[in-house]
Write a protein that holds these residues in place. Sequence first.
Motif, PDB file in Angstrom:
ATOM      1  N   VAL A 263      13.329  -0.329 -13.287  1.00 24.83           N
ATOM      2  CA  VAL A 263      12.941   0.253 -12.003  1.00 24.83           C
ATOM      3  C   VAL A 263      14.140   0.983 -11.431  1.00 24.83           C
ATOM      4  CG1 VAL A 263      11.200  -1.502 -11.519  1.00 24.83           C
ATOM      5  CG2 VAL A 263      13.524  -1.838 -10.687  1.00 24.83           C
ATOM      6  N   THR A 264      13.884   2.032 -10.696  1.00 22.05           N
ATOM      7  CA  THR A 264      14.963   2.776 -10.053  1.00 22.05           C
ATOM      8  C   THR A 264      15.517   1.961  -8.886  1.00 22.05           C
ATOM      9  OG1 THR A 264      13.519   3.878  -8.466  1.00 22.05           O
ATOM     10  CG2 THR A 264      13.798   4.939 -10.638  1.00 22.05           C
ATOM     11  N   PHE A 265      16.664   2.362  -8.403  1.00 24.32           N
ATOM     12  CA  PHE A 265      17.255   1.702  -7.244  1.00 24.32           C
ATOM     13  C   PHE A 265      16.317   1.776  -6.045  1.00 24.32           C
ATOM     14  CE2 PHE A 265      19.915   2.187  -3.364  1.00 24.32           C
ATOM     15  CZ  PHE A 265      20.423   0.894  -3.304  1.00 24.32           C
ATOM     16  N   GLU A 266      15.678   2.927  -5.865  1.00 22.59           N
ATOM     17  CA  GLU A 266      14.764   3.102  -4.726  1.00 22.59           C
ATOM     18  C   GLU A 266      13.564   2.168  -4.849  1.00 22.59           C
ATOM     19  OE1 GLU A 266      17.558   6.252  -4.956  1.00 22.59           O
ATOM     20  OE2 GLU A 266      16.127   5.576  -6.492  1.00 22.59           O
ATOM     21  N   GLN A 267      13.009   2.021  -6.049  1.00 30.36           N
ATOM     22  CA  GLN A 267      11.881   1.117  -6.245  1.00 30.36           C
ATOM     23  C   GLN A 267      12.302  -0.331  -6.018  1.00 30.36           C
ATOM     24  OE1 GLN A 267      10.995   2.416 -10.242  1.00 30.36           O
ATOM     25  NE2 GLN A 267       9.145   3.485  -9.595  1.00 30.36           N
TER      26      GLN A 267
ATOM     27  N   MET B 152       0.814  -1.221   0.000  1.00 31.90           N
ATOM     28  CA  MET B 152       0.000   0.000   0.000  1.00 31.90           C
ATOM     29  C   MET B 152       0.843   1.265   0.000  1.00 31.90           C
ATOM     30  SD  MET B 152      -3.036  -1.083   2.646  1.00 31.90           S
ATOM     31  CE  MET B 152      -3.828   0.521   2.573  1.00 31.90           C
ATOM     32  N   THR B 153       2.116   1.138   0.362  1.00 29.16           N
ATOM     33  CA  THR B 153       2.962   2.321   0.461  1.00 29.16           C
ATOM     34  C   THR B 153       4.059   2.350  -0.600  1.00 29.16           C
ATOM     35  OG1 THR B 153       4.310   1.185   2.130  1.00 29.16           O
ATOM     36  CG2 THR B 153       2.554   2.627   2.926  1.00 29.16           C
ATOM     37  N   LEU B 154       3.995   1.449  -1.584  1.00 31.01           N
ATOM     38  CA  LEU B 154       4.961   1.475  -2.675  1.00 31.01           C
ATOM     39  C   LEU B 154       4.856   2.789  -3.445  1.00 31.01           C
ATOM     40  CD1 LEU B 154       4.657  -2.113  -4.201  1.00 31.01           C
ATOM     41  CD2 LEU B 154       6.643  -1.180  -3.014  1.00 31.01           C
ATOM     42  N   SER B 155       5.968   3.219  -4.018  1.00 28.85           N
ATOM     43  CA  SER B 155       5.944   4.419  -4.859  1.00 28.85           C
ATOM     44  C   SER B 155       4.916   4.223  -5.973  1.00 28.85           C
ATOM     45  CB  SER B 155       7.330   4.652  -5.478  1.00 28.85           C
ATOM     46  OG  SER B 155       8.292   4.868  -4.485  1.00 28.85           O
ATOM     47  N   GLY B 156       4.119   5.247  -6.201  1.00 25.58           N
ATOM     48  CA  GLY B 156       3.110   5.165  -7.249  1.00 25.58           C
ATOM     49  C   GLY B 156       1.769   4.651  -6.774  1.00 25.58           C
ATOM     50  N   THR B 157       1.626   4.371  -5.480  1.00 25.66           N
ATOM     51  CA  THR B 157       0.341   3.916  -4.949  1.00 25.66           C
ATOM     52  C   THR B 157      -0.183   4.929  -3.939  1.00 25.66           C
ATOM     53  OG1 THR B 157       0.970   1.596  -5.202  1.00 25.66           O
ATOM     54  CG2 THR B 157      -0.874   2.070  -3.738  1.00 25.66           C
ATOM     55  N   ARG B 158      -1.417   5.364  -4.141  1.00 23.66           N
ATOM     56  CA  ARG B 158      -2.087   6.263  -3.196  1.00 23.66           C
ATOM     57  C   ARG B 158      -3.304   5.521  -2.658  1.00 23.66           C
ATOM     58  NH1 ARG B 158      -3.743  11.097  -6.681  1.00 23.66           N
ATOM     59  NH2 ARG B 158      -4.522  11.847  -4.667  1.00 23.66           N
TER      60      ARG B 158
END
Length: 321
Positions: free
Chosen positions: A202-206, A49-55
């Motif tokens: 995907v980025t390193f952060e993702q 639920m808190t992954l980048s790109g998810t609201r």
Amino acid sequence: MRQRPARSRLTLRPATLEDAAEICDLINKIDVIETGAPDTEPAEVVRDMTLSGTRPETDTWLSYDTDGTLVGYALVCDSHGTGRIDADHYSLPEHQDAGAALLDLMASRAVAIARTNGRDEAVCHLYLRERPTLDPALLRERNWRPVRRYSLLSRAVAADTTSPPPAEPGLSVRPCASEEDLRLAHDLIEQAFTHHFAHHPVTFEQWCEGLATPTGDVDPSLVWLAHVDGTGPVGALAAHDNRKAMGWVRQLGVTEGARGRGVGAYLLRTAFAAFAQRGRDTVGLGVDTENTTGALALYEKAGMTPHQAVVTWQLRTGTAL
């Protein structure tokens, strides 16, 4: 086609992080129906639920029956910032109405995300087990199509596997010890998967988000780098220890020029030994059955056998609709 129960009056609302335990209970009910055992922790729900790109307020939905029982949950994730949308969907078998309602919400949201990203088409990917609680007819009626099949393989590990056998001459493997090492592992895996089906960089952060522990950190001792004398770094394996049922190899990649030299096999044996040292009795991973790099044969040679199957369903929807 299975008989569908009469439609009930559902209550739908977005999910919040406070719902994680309830969502986890629902997913584990479905795990038991589909595989015979629960395999989900609340921390995994929170992570998704808190992954980048998810609201959560716009990209998640809960479906409740009239008695207040949670019977369905869905999520879409815009992790690529394009028209490619990843999705999760869970609904109890006696509530196909909830399953259908969630599919419609997912498709509508995917179109909106793609439009926001300036794309003319939304391409939504949903991963379901081969025999899901959701009636596949509901997917087909809405123009979802199966496009890929993955096998989930597993292997028992025990005390006698706590040390990997000797590596091939000139090959060495070591765990990551710094962020610089992790960045190198990410880069090597990206190189290895460049031509893989439906791969999106995907980025390193993702990438780190996908490996994160419940505390939000990456365990570098479960990410290994492979080095060949005279060539340099040639591959990496990234694993995590968050699943109930087994240790999990999330990605194993060897650069194209180094394949066929025992690199992947040694990385895999290294992971088996590490999980055995942690007290795990089983290690699993997923593999695309149409993978052209020989990955399936590699895993089978290492003693891994089919555990279950997952199908990728795809929906292509124009944003003008």
